[in-house]
Design an enzyme around this catalytic site. Structure first.
Site, PDB file in Angstrom:
ATOM      1  N   SER A 125      69.637  21.246  48.014  1.00  0.00           N
ATOM      2  CA  SER A 125      70.547  22.680  46.970  1.00  0.00           C
ATOM      3  C   SER A 125      69.512  23.671  48.520  1.00  0.00           C
ATOM      4  O   SER A 125      70.182  25.070  47.673  1.00  0.00           O
ATOM      5  CB  SER A 125      68.789  23.442  46.186  1.00  0.00           C
ATOM      6  N   SER A 175      68.233  28.757  41.067  1.00  0.00           N
ATOM      7  CA  SER A 175      68.937  27.693  41.988  1.00  0.00           C
ATOM      8  C   SER A 175      69.792  26.531  40.458  1.00  0.00           C
ATOM      9  O   SER A 175      69.913  25.450  40.757  1.00  0.00           O
ATOM     10  CB  SER A 175      67.519  26.173  42.551  1.00  0.00           C
ATOM     11  N   LYS A 227      65.591  29.882  50.665  1.00  0.00           N
ATOM     12  CA  LYS A 227      66.324  28.579  49.321  1.00  0.00           C
ATOM     13  C   LYS A 227      65.362  27.379  49.602  1.00  0.00           C
ATOM     14  O   LYS A 227      65.022  27.052  50.768  1.00  0.00           O
ATOM     15  CB  LYS A 227      66.960  28.364  49.217  1.00  0.00           C
ATOM     16  N   LYS A 264      72.752  26.210  49.052  1.00  0.00           N
ATOM     17  CA  LYS A 264      73.328  27.533  48.233  1.00  0.00           C
ATOM     18  C   LYS A 264      73.448  28.556  49.200  1.00  0.00           C
ATOM     19  O   LYS A 264      73.505  29.432  48.706  1.00  0.00           O
ATOM     20  CB  LYS A 264      72.590  27.261  47.230  1.00  0.00           C
TER      21      LYS A 264
END
Length: 404
Positions: free
Chosen positions: A42, A102, A204, A45
């Site tokens: 993730s 997320s 993140k 992102k």
């Protein structure tokens, strides 16, 4: 000699990747397997956000541009907002949901709205990667779900993180939102550093079985901002501890001053031509007491966070203490109020949608209405938000969804 080289390659493939750099200069303060290819999960992102912000800067879309949740977006698993097909929301709200929750459905909604399709958006992501000099990266989707050719490296993620900070200083708040509130649901950021490490201000986290637990984090102290990257950690708690340790070494010197001049800048690190390690068996194999799975994206290990002395994760954490024996991370502290998000246009927000799992809890609460109030009692307010008076909305206790 051949056998020894093969063994060394296997050891390197199974090791973690770590990188610590200065945000302003790109100077490398620490690097370990930093140019080894890795599945990003993730943290992808961050490129989704970068590509979207570039499109906004170029005037192709705006923060108030409306996105529509398609059937494809709504079908995304596992971590998502769960909005119904046809729901419309602004890019601004979608970005907040993307970075905090997320949300994989929001990633696809953004991709389809900005790039026309997942494939079209991936082309934009890869074009941006080439322009930034991310020579080890190739993106297939906007959310980081498992894909064979979806790869990056700690080096490339460092380049991307610097680009986000330097190119979009006015949008820096997206990286360090501690929590969002959608109706009565409060969703906390998976990046636990935000509430546990003084000065943490982004960015993140990510997890899939093949990659392990990843984080791209930033922190500022005395006006100096550092970026720490950890890929392939054993758990969410371990990745946070290791990122915090990297920050401590960077801010306090940590005996690295004699090394840093020879490490150069992040863009000058030499890429390695290799296949990314697949850590599925190590991360999600049956040898773990409670093996994680793809559907618990970025899940923190509660025993490790709480220091359960009987857990393997706790044993690993005990080796992550700084030289003085003091833990780098403190207990979670709620430092900022949740940012409210909504669907619909800014001047006429939609009534809050109630997801199916929450409706079951609502029935349970109704069944016990003649008994003492429960924690879920406030859930009933979700379905009546549009009709409830203002004072009733304020009285409803938020349902907190903490970072897993």
């Amino acid at each position: 000699m051949t056998a020894a080289l093969a063994l060394a390659g296997t050891t390197q493939a199974r090791a973690e990747a770590q990188l610590l750099i200065e945000a302003s200069t790109g100077k490398v303060l620490h690097a370990e397997n930093a140019t080894y290819p890795w599945y990003p999960a993730s943290v992808t992102k961050l490129m989704t956000a970068y590509t979207t912000l570039r499109a906004i800067k170029e005037g192709r879309v705006g923060f108030s541009s409306m996105l529509t949740v398609s059937r494809n977006a709504a079908a995304q698993q596992p971590t998502k907002m769960g909005l119904k097909v046809g729901t419309r929301l602004t890019i601004d709200n979608a970005l907040k949901m993307l970075m905090v929750k997320s949300a994989n459905d929001m990633a696809v909604a953004i991709a389809e709205g900005v790039g026309g399709s997942i494939e079209g958006f991936a082309d934009l992501m890869n074009a941006n990667a080439r322009r930034l000099g991310m020579t080890e990266s190739h993106f297939v989707n906007p959310n980081g779900l498992p894909a064979e050719n979806h790869v990056t490296s700690a080096r490339d993620l460092g380049i991307l993180a610097r680009a986000l900070i330097l190119e979009f200083p006015e949008d820096d708040s997206y990286w360090h939102i501690h929590a969002i509130q959608y109706g009565n649901r409060v969703m906390r950021n998976y990046n636990s550093l935000l509430d546990r490490y003084p000065g943490a201000d982004g960015m993140k986290t990510g997890f899939i079985c093949a990659s392990g637990y990843n984080v791209v984090a930033s922190a500022t102290r005395n006006g100096r901002r550092l970026i720490a990257i950890v890929l392939g950690a054993y758990s969410g708690a371990v990745r946070s501890q290791k990122a915090a340790q990297l920050f401590e070494r960077g801010f306090n010197g940590g005996g690295l001053t004699w090394l840093t001049p020879s490490l150069g800048t992040v863009d000058a690190l030499a890429p390695i031509d290799a296949q990314p390690p697949n850590l599925r068996e190590e991360m999600c194999g049956g040898h773990r007491r409670k093996p994680p799975a793809e559907d618990n994206d970025e899940e923190q290990d509660a025993a490790a966070v709480n220091g359960d002395s009987g857990s393997a994760q706790s044993f690993m954490l005990s080796s992550l203490r700084p030289p003085n024996g003091k833990f780098v991370l403190g207990p979670p502290v709620e430092t900022e109020a949740p940012i409210k998000v909504f669907t619909g246009p800014p001047d006429h927000p939609d009534a809050v949608q109630t997801a199916e799992p929450r409706s079951k809890k609502k029935k349970k609460a109704v069944a016990k209405k003649d008994t003492a109030p429960t924690k879920d009692a406030g859930v009933k307010a979700d379905a009546k938000t549009a009709k409830a008076p203002k004072h009733a909305k304020r009285a409803a206790k938020p349902k907190v969804s903490s970072a897993n």
